[in-house]
Design a protein around this motif. Structure first.
Motif, PDB file in Angstrom:
ATOM      1  N   LEU A  32     -70.586  -5.974  18.685  1.00 12.90           N
ATOM      2  CA  LEU A  32     -69.885  -6.232  19.267  1.00 12.90           C
ATOM      3  C   LEU A  32     -69.337  -7.267  18.863  1.00 12.90           C
ATOM      4  O   LEU A  32     -68.048  -8.280  19.330  1.00 12.90           O
ATOM      5  N   ALA A  33     -69.608  -8.490  18.381  1.00  7.55           N
ATOM      6  CA  ALA A  33     -69.607  -9.543  17.541  1.00  7.55           C
ATOM      7  C   ALA A  33     -68.429  -9.218  16.556  1.00  7.55           C
ATOM      8  O   ALA A  33     -68.176 -10.666  15.439  1.00  7.55           O
ATOM      9  N   GLY A  34     -68.756  -7.995  15.901  1.00 10.77           N
ATOM     10  CA  GLY A  34     -67.506  -7.885  14.736  1.00 10.77           C
ATOM     11  C   GLY A  34     -68.769  -8.341  13.655  1.00 10.77           C
ATOM     12  O   GLY A  34     -68.302  -8.334  12.303  1.00 10.77           O
ATOM     13  N   ALA A  35     -69.889  -8.144  13.411  1.00 15.49           N
ATOM     14  CA  ALA A  35     -70.735  -8.489  12.235  1.00 15.49           C
ATOM     15  C   ALA A  35     -71.029  -7.445  11.402  1.00 15.49           C
ATOM     16  O   ALA A  35     -70.718  -5.894  12.083  1.00 15.49           O
ATOM     17  N   LEU A  64     -62.779  -4.035  13.438  1.00 15.53           N
ATOM     18  CA  LEU A  64     -63.277  -3.355  13.375  1.00 15.53           C
ATOM     19  C   LEU A  64     -63.951  -3.491  14.735  1.00 15.53           C
ATOM     20  O   LEU A  64     -64.315  -3.108  15.834  1.00 15.53           O
ATOM     21  N   GLY A  65     -64.848  -4.341  14.458  1.00 11.58           N
ATOM     22  CA  GLY A  65     -65.909  -5.098  15.780  1.00 11.58           C
ATOM     23  C   GLY A  65     -64.920  -4.899  17.519  1.00 11.58           C
ATOM     24  O   GLY A  65     -65.383  -4.661  18.306  1.00 11.58           O
ATOM     25  N   ALA A  66     -63.706  -5.926  17.045  1.00  5.97           N
ATOM     26  CA  ALA A  66     -62.303  -5.948  18.332  1.00  5.97           C
ATOM     27  C   ALA A  66     -62.400  -4.509  19.293  1.00  5.97           C
ATOM     28  O   ALA A  66     -62.302  -4.148  20.068  1.00  5.97           O
ATOM     29  N   LEU A  67     -62.069  -3.681  17.626  1.00  2.90           N
ATOM     30  CA  LEU A  67     -62.350  -2.259  18.664  1.00  2.90           C
ATOM     31  C   LEU A  67     -63.442  -1.468  19.480  1.00  2.90           C
ATOM     32  O   LEU A  67     -63.747  -0.453  20.196  1.00  2.90           O
ATOM     33  N   LEU A  68     -64.206  -2.136  18.603  1.00  2.76           N
ATOM     34  CA  LEU A  68     -66.073  -1.917  19.293  1.00  2.76           C
ATOM     35  C   LEU A  68     -65.800  -2.060  20.567  1.00  2.76           C
ATOM     36  O   LEU A  68     -65.869  -0.938  21.136  1.00  2.76           O
ATOM     37  N   VAL A  69     -65.566  -3.235  21.044  1.00  6.51           N
ATOM     38  CA  VAL A  69     -65.475  -3.587  22.387  1.00  6.51           C
ATOM     39  C   VAL A  69     -64.882  -3.116  23.281  1.00  6.51           C
ATOM     40  O   VAL A  69     -65.027  -2.982  24.398  1.00  6.51           O
ATOM     41  N   VAL A  70     -63.396  -2.379  22.597  1.00  2.00           N
ATOM     42  CA  VAL A  70     -62.558  -1.001  23.510  1.00  2.00           C
ATOM     43  C   VAL A  70     -62.905  -0.600  24.110  1.00  2.00           C
ATOM     44  O   VAL A  70     -63.362  -0.217  25.025  1.00  2.00           O
ATOM     45  N   VAL A  71     -63.611   0.070  22.776  1.00  2.00           N
ATOM     46  CA  VAL A  71     -64.793   1.669  23.701  1.00  2.00           C
ATOM     47  C   VAL A  71     -65.444   0.748  24.503  1.00  2.00           C
ATOM     48  O   VAL A  71     -66.408   1.622  25.548  1.00  2.00           O
ATOM     49  N   TYR A  72     -66.098   0.022  23.806  1.00  2.00           N
ATOM     50  CA  TYR A  72     -67.857  -0.262  24.991  1.00  2.00           C
ATOM     51  C   TYR A  72     -67.009  -0.770  26.074  1.00  2.00           C
ATOM     52  O   TYR A  72     -67.719  -0.599  27.325  1.00  2.00           O
ATOM     53  N   GLU A  73     -66.516  -1.442  26.447  1.00  3.76           N
ATOM     54  CA  GLU A  73     -64.999  -1.903  27.727  1.00  3.76           C
ATOM     55  C   GLU A  73     -64.767  -0.199  28.602  1.00  3.76           C
ATOM     56  O   GLU A  73     -65.334   0.264  29.800  1.00  3.76           O
ATOM     57  N   GLU A  74     -64.136   0.499  27.617  1.00  9.64           N
ATOM     58  CA  GLU A  74     -63.815   1.795  28.185  1.00  9.64           C
ATOM     59  C   GLU A  74     -65.440   2.694  28.446  1.00  9.64           C
ATOM     60  O   GLU A  74     -64.599   3.682  29.461  1.00  9.64           O
TER      61      GLU A  74
END
Length: 217
Positions: free
Chosen positions: A144-147, A102-112
């Motif tokens: 963003l770290a997946g916590a 889930l955190g990995a996809l949230l990083v994608v959202v953050y970058e987009e």
């Protein structure tokens, strides 16, 4: 090294590593990541995730804030170049089963969303803090770290990043699967520890009972 803003950013990373006299393997170990991650960051084919770039910078003696500014400049310039559409992370949500995914996809959202500063995300979430949840800068870093994070905080983060509300149910279902997986893993670990404690105390009856609790019903 590929031409363009992403290639120039990768070259900056590579030169910094060489200046410090570090090998890629040493950088990977210091970052606690795979060697492949370091190679991809230096290849210049794609822009690395911002947390990866900041971690690389810290290891190689560059100011992480300077690298973040360069990263954002490269991202803005790269977006102006014609190319394929960015992948929709919601398409991958159905396969998420833990908080790391889930955190990995949230990083994608953050970058987009343009990788806004943590302070900016906190500001965007503030008007709905009572309805959803506050989004302090320290929490953004953990997200963003997946916590693990609550449903309200997940929605606050998605709202601050401008994610369409119609996708929220997909995100919330993914978060519930991650929470369920974490709960089951913690229960199993507790049972394993109980079995180990019984074994160490040489209580055969307690040990057999603990083992029974680990067997599928």
């Amino acid at each position: 090294m590929p031409p363009g803003p992403v290639g120039a950013f990768a070259e900056r990373l590579r030169l910094a590593r060489r200046y410090r006299g570090l090998s890629r393997d040493e950088v990977a170990k210091a970052m606690a990541c795979s060697l492949a991650t370091v190679r991809r960051a230096e290849a210049g084919d794609t822009l690395p995730q911002l947390p990866i770039a900041r971690s690389y910078a810290a290891v190689c003696g560059i100011d992480p804030d300077e690298v973040e500014a360069l990263w954002k400049r490269a991202r803005r310039a790269d977006r102006r170049r014609p190319g394929p559409a960015a992948p929709d992370p919601s398409a991958e949500l159905r396969s998420v089963c833990d908080f790391a995914g889930l955190g990995a996809l949230l990083v994608v959202v953050y970058e987009e969303a343009g990788a806004p500063s943590y302070r900016e995300l906190e500001r965007r979430a503030k008007p709905r803090a009572r309805e959803l949840a506050p989004l302090p800068r320290s929490t953004v870093g953990r997200v963003l770290a997946g916590a693990p994070l609550s449903e309200r905080r997940l929605v606050a983060f998605l709202t601050a990043c401008g994610v369409p509300e119609e996708t929220f149910p997909l995100w919330l279902r993914a978060r519930r699967r991650a929470h369920r997986s974490r709960t089951l893993a913690r229960r199993r670990l507790s049972r394993v520890r109980a079995a180990e404690a019984a074994w160490s105390s040489r209580s055969r009856l307690e040990y057999e009972r603990a083992l029974d609790s680990l067997r599928p019903s």
